[in-house]
Design a protein around this motif. Structure first.
Motif, mmCIF file in Angstrom:
data_model
loop_
_atom_site.group_PDB
_atom_site.id
_atom_site.type_symbol
_atom_site.label_atom_id
_atom_site.label_comp_id
_atom_site.label_asym_id
_atom_site.label_seq_id
_atom_site.Cartn_x
_atom_site.Cartn_y
_atom_site.Cartn_z
ATOM 1 N N GLY A 149 0.777 -1.297 -0.101
ATOM 2 C CA GLY A 149 -0.061 -0.112 0.011
ATOM 3 C C GLY A 149 0.823 1.122 0.020
ATOM 4 O O GLY A 149 0.384 2.441 0.150
ATOM 5 N N ASP A 150 2.136 1.003 -0.078
ATOM 6 C CA ASP A 150 2.937 2.345 -0.048
ATOM 7 C C ASP A 150 2.980 3.059 -1.396
ATOM 8 O O ASP A 150 2.509 2.532 -2.175
ATOM 9 C CB ASP A 150 4.364 1.871 0.149
ATOM 10 N N TYR A 151 3.368 4.183 -1.532
ATOM 11 C CA TYR A 151 3.397 5.171 -2.715
ATOM 12 C C TYR A 151 5.046 5.729 -2.638
ATOM 13 O O TYR A 151 4.964 6.507 -2.065
ATOM 14 C CB TYR A 151 2.479 6.272 -2.645
ATOM 15 N N ALA A 152 5.718 4.913 -3.731
ATOM 16 C CA ALA A 152 7.210 5.478 -3.494
ATOM 17 C C ALA A 152 7.529 5.900 -4.827
ATOM 18 O O ALA A 152 7.215 5.390 -6.060
ATOM 19 C CB ALA A 152 7.932 4.090 -3.270
ATOM 20 N N ALA A 153 8.251 7.260 -4.681
ATOM 21 C CA ALA A 153 8.904 7.816 -5.828
ATOM 22 C C ALA A 153 10.523 7.714 -5.993
ATOM 23 O O ALA A 153 11.104 7.519 -4.968
ATOM 24 C CB ALA A 153 8.770 9.093 -5.932
ATOM 25 N N ARG A 190 4.412 9.088 -0.639
ATOM 26 C CA ARG A 190 4.407 8.951 0.710
ATOM 27 C C ARG A 190 6.023 8.917 1.068
ATOM 28 O O ARG A 190 6.575 9.224 2.049
ATOM 29 C CB ARG A 190 3.934 7.727 1.128
ATOM 30 N N ARG A 191 6.659 7.997 -0.037
ATOM 31 C CA ARG A 191 8.196 7.837 0.332
ATOM 32 C C ARG A 191 8.842 8.373 -1.054
ATOM 33 O O ARG A 191 8.534 8.193 -2.037
ATOM 34 C CB ARG A 191 8.425 6.442 0.349
ATOM 35 N N GLU A 249 13.383 8.807 1.780
ATOM 36 C CA GLU A 249 12.763 9.598 2.993
ATOM 37 C C GLU A 249 11.194 9.559 2.866
ATOM 38 O O GLU A 249 10.368 9.238 1.900
ATOM 39 C CB GLU A 249 12.714 11.140 2.593
ATOM 40 N N ILE A 250 10.665 9.439 4.284
ATOM 41 C CA ILE A 250 9.213 9.502 4.283
ATOM 42 C C ILE A 250 8.717 10.890 3.900
ATOM 43 O O ILE A 250 9.182 12.133 4.338
ATOM 44 C CB ILE A 250 8.712 9.299 5.474
ATOM 45 N N ASN A 251 7.753 11.154 2.951
ATOM 46 C CA ASN A 251 7.419 12.690 2.494
ATOM 47 C C ASN A 251 6.490 13.269 3.332
ATOM 48 O O ASN A 251 5.315 12.788 3.667
ATOM 49 C CB ASN A 251 6.840 12.602 1.061
ATOM 50 N N ARG A 252 6.873 14.302 4.177
ATOM 51 C CA ARG A 252 6.117 14.788 5.303
ATOM 52 C C ARG A 252 4.930 15.143 4.619
ATOM 53 O O ARG A 252 3.813 15.197 5.210
ATOM 54 C CB ARG A 252 7.024 15.974 5.782
ATOM 55 N N GLN A 253 5.048 15.965 3.442
ATOM 56 C CA GLN A 253 3.889 16.383 2.815
ATOM 57 C C GLN A 253 2.717 15.434 2.761
ATOM 58 O O GLN A 253 1.444 15.731 2.985
ATOM 59 C CB GLN A 253 4.332 17.193 1.656
#
Lengths: 241, 405
Positions: A36-40, A214-215, A228-232
């Motif tokens: 369920g993650d969303y990684a860039a 998210r990442r 990094e975990i995306n704070r936004q």
């Protein structure tokens, strides 16, 4: 495989021969992405971003190490069985959309459904639903040449989710789009992640696009240099890798 | 429609210029193939339909040297010979040299019976038709010295339109009359050929009319028989009888050469060179060159489909799918071209017969040729599709996706 890893790359190396010389693209890379993650994935050209997508999507195999997706070791699936695995588990979104120009939007979305055991009526219903999700029901009968770039990419996303895959792999999905269209696509990917729970792995050069994930994973010369975990996007921050 | 078939057909019609030209090339090739093979088969049909119970006795020197009338009793006396008739080439024309059809001088009492199995008399004197026509014609042919029996083509062709009772003047090319005029023949019978080797535009008249006219000085030439057509018993040894006839005339005045009717028919075909082989070679060469053109077109199509192959593989289709798509596309292009070529050959069949029927006999686009054209087109399309599609089996999806296709 770690407890919550949905996509796991373990000691993965990959090199290509170019002009008689070996070019190391990934070097003993470890990577874990939870369900369920969303990684860039970001990084300069040649850093190995697209190679990771190809390995996770079963389009390529590593020289060493293992690639596991949803508890299946993709890197050990025989080449002849990889297409069938891809059809069930992965949806691809490409930078240049890669729709078949001779088919309508609806027929393009129907393509991966041809590989499912669904009946013709069920396939049509599924394709209608996918087009509805991306907001293009009214353009179902149009060919790619009759659509704008943003609409083409939305059709490509509908095609990627038509079979309800576990993972969506997006390679520069906004690279060929103007800002407005790119924002629409990113918004759509956010919805797929948040509302449908799709695990998304996206390669991008665009920081604005990456800020939706998210990442954010940064690569350089085949190594992961930042995770990094995306704070936004998530409201949390994690340390550097 | 099945997905690969639908996608392949979309490709067929997506590149209209390239596929249109390929289809046109196949259309012409298949038309030419059908045309040339129909000509070859027509020639072969003539040879094949020759009777197995008929011999032809000619001069051993040349076909153009005529045999004497005195030979017939000796031929008749041969064991297993049922009936023999003289056959002499006349070579005249009707009104204008362009109105040429074969004429032969034959025996008045024997000819009709010799050809019971070869043609059906369909019209005789006084409008008689049906089963009684043959006897009526036989009688009229024996009675009227100027009698002639013609093929139905000379009745049906508007250029001639010969009818029973008509007196037809034939201008001689060899046997000139002393008065410089034409030979008059009275039509007493019309027949329909039952064998491919017999044309329907032909005339048979009495040899005694010709010989008596020469003997009496009304015409110039030599009293002679020409060649002899010899019917033999069913099941008898044709070669032994032929040898026996030739041995009878070994000491002259003319030595003979006796062959089967099939061998005699083959002689005329080979006299103009090995025409079937020549035409077959031309047809084959056309098809062969078109094959490379179709393969080339499909290779270009294949190169343009490489990215599509990558997309399909990424979506989960096995590599064989892209190969199959090209095979279907090649097959569709070839079958469309083949069907058009076939349609052209069939639709022009009557036109060919009308204009060249006298030269190209038995021209027919029959079911065998139709099947051959469909089969050839299919093999052409499948092979071209395979040539273009097989490389797809080697490509990895990442390579294919990188292509510009």
């Amino acid at each position: 495989m770690s407890q919550d890893s949905y996509i796991q790359l373990k000691s993965v190396s990959k090199k290509y021969s170019r002009g008689g010389e070996d070019l190391i693209v990934l070097d003993q890379l470890d990577l874990n992405i939870p369900d369920g993650d969303y990684a860039a994935l970001m990084g300069p050209s040649g850093s190995g971003k697209t190679t990771i997508l190809n390995l996770v999507g079963g389009l390529d195999v590593p020289d060493s190490g293992t690639v596991t997706v949803a508890e299946t070791e993709v890197s050990s699936i025989p080449t002849r069985q990889l297409p069938a695995w891809r059809a069930r588990h992965v949806g691809f979104v490409f930078q240049s959309f890669n729709l078949l120009p001779v088919l309508t939007a609806h027929e393009n979305v129907m393509l991966p459904l041809q590989l499912t055991p669904l009946s013709a009526a069920e396939r049509k219903k599924q394709a209608d639903f996918a087009l509805e999700i991306v907001g293009l029901s009214d353009r179902a009968g149009h060919r790619p040449s009759q659509l704008s770039g943003g609409q083409e990419q939305r059709v490509a996303i509908a095609r990627a989710i038509a079979t309800d895959p576990d993972v969506i792999i997006a390679d520069e999905p906004t690279g060929d789009l103007d800002r407005n269209s790119a924002d629409e696509i990113l918004e759509l990917l956010n919805r797929l992640n948040e509302e449908l729970g799709k695990t998304i792995l996206m390669v991008t050069h665009d920081p604005a696009a990456a800020s939706n994930a998210r990442r954010i994973l940064k690569l350089d010369k085949g190594h992961l240099v930042s995770d990094e975990i995306n704070r936004q996007a998530s409201g949390q921050t994690q340390g550097e890798a | 429609m099945n997905f690969p078939v639908r996608l392949a057909f979309r490709h067929v019609f997506s590149n209209k210029t390239r596929n249109g030209l390929t289809i046109l090339a196949i259309t012409i090739a298949v038309f030419l193939l059908c045309f040339l093979l129909a000509v070859v088969r027509g020639i072969d049909a003539g040879v094949r339909s020759a009777s197995s119970t008929r011999l032809v006795t000619q001069s051993a020197v040349s076909l153009f040297v005529t045999l004497p009338m005195s030979y017939r009793p000796k031929i008749d006396a041969q064991e297993a010979v049922t009936v023999a008739s003289e056959f002499r080439w006349f070579g005249g024309y009707y009104q204008d040299p362009s109105n040429f059809f074969p004429q032969f001088a034959v025996n008045k009492d024997r000819f009709v019976d010799m050809y019971v199995k070869d043609f059906e008399i369909i019209e005789g004197p006084n409008g008689i038709t049906g089963p009684g026509a043959r006897d009526a014609v036989k009688k009229a042919f024996a009675t009227e010295k100027r009698a002639a029996i013609i093929g139905m083509g000379l009745r049906d062709d508007e250029k001639y339109n010969f009818q029973i009772g008509d007196t037809v003047p034939i201008i001689p090319a060899i046997y000139q009359r002393a008065d410089g005029g034409a030979w008059d023949y009275v039509i007493v019978g019309i027949f329909k050929p039952l064998k491919a080797r017999i044309p329907d535009k032909i005339m048979y008249f009495r040899s005694d009319y010709l010989n008596d006219s020469i003997e009496s000085g009304e015409a110039f030439g030599e009293v002679a028989a020409g060649v002899y057509y010899v019917n033999i018993d069913q099941g008898s040894q044709a070669e032994m009888i032929a040898t026996s006839i030739d041995q009878d005339f070994l000491n002259g005045p003319q030595r003979t050469q006796t062959v089967t009717e099939a061998a005699f028919a083959s002689f005329f075909v080979s006299a103009i060179g090995n025409l079937p082989l020549f035409l077959g070679t031309v047809g084959g060469a056309v098809l062969f060159s078109i094959f490379f053109s179709v393969v080339n077109a499909m290779l270009i199509a294949g190169r343009q489909r490489l990215k599509e192959a990558g997309i399909l593989q990424a979506l989960g289709f096995p590599p064989i799918t892209s190969c199959l798509l090209l095979i279907i596309e090649g097959l569709a292009v070839a079958l469309i071209g083949g069907a058009l070529g076939l349609a052209l050959a069939i639709s022009t069949q009557d036109l060919v017969v009308l204009n060249f029927g006298d030269s190209i006999r038995n021209y027919e686009i029959d079911s065998g040729l139709i099947l051959l054209a469909i089969g050839t087109s299919s093999v052409l399309g499948i092979t071209a599709g395979l040539c273009a599609g097989i490389p797809f089996l080697r490509y990895r999806p990442t390579e294919a996706l990188r292509s510009l296709g």
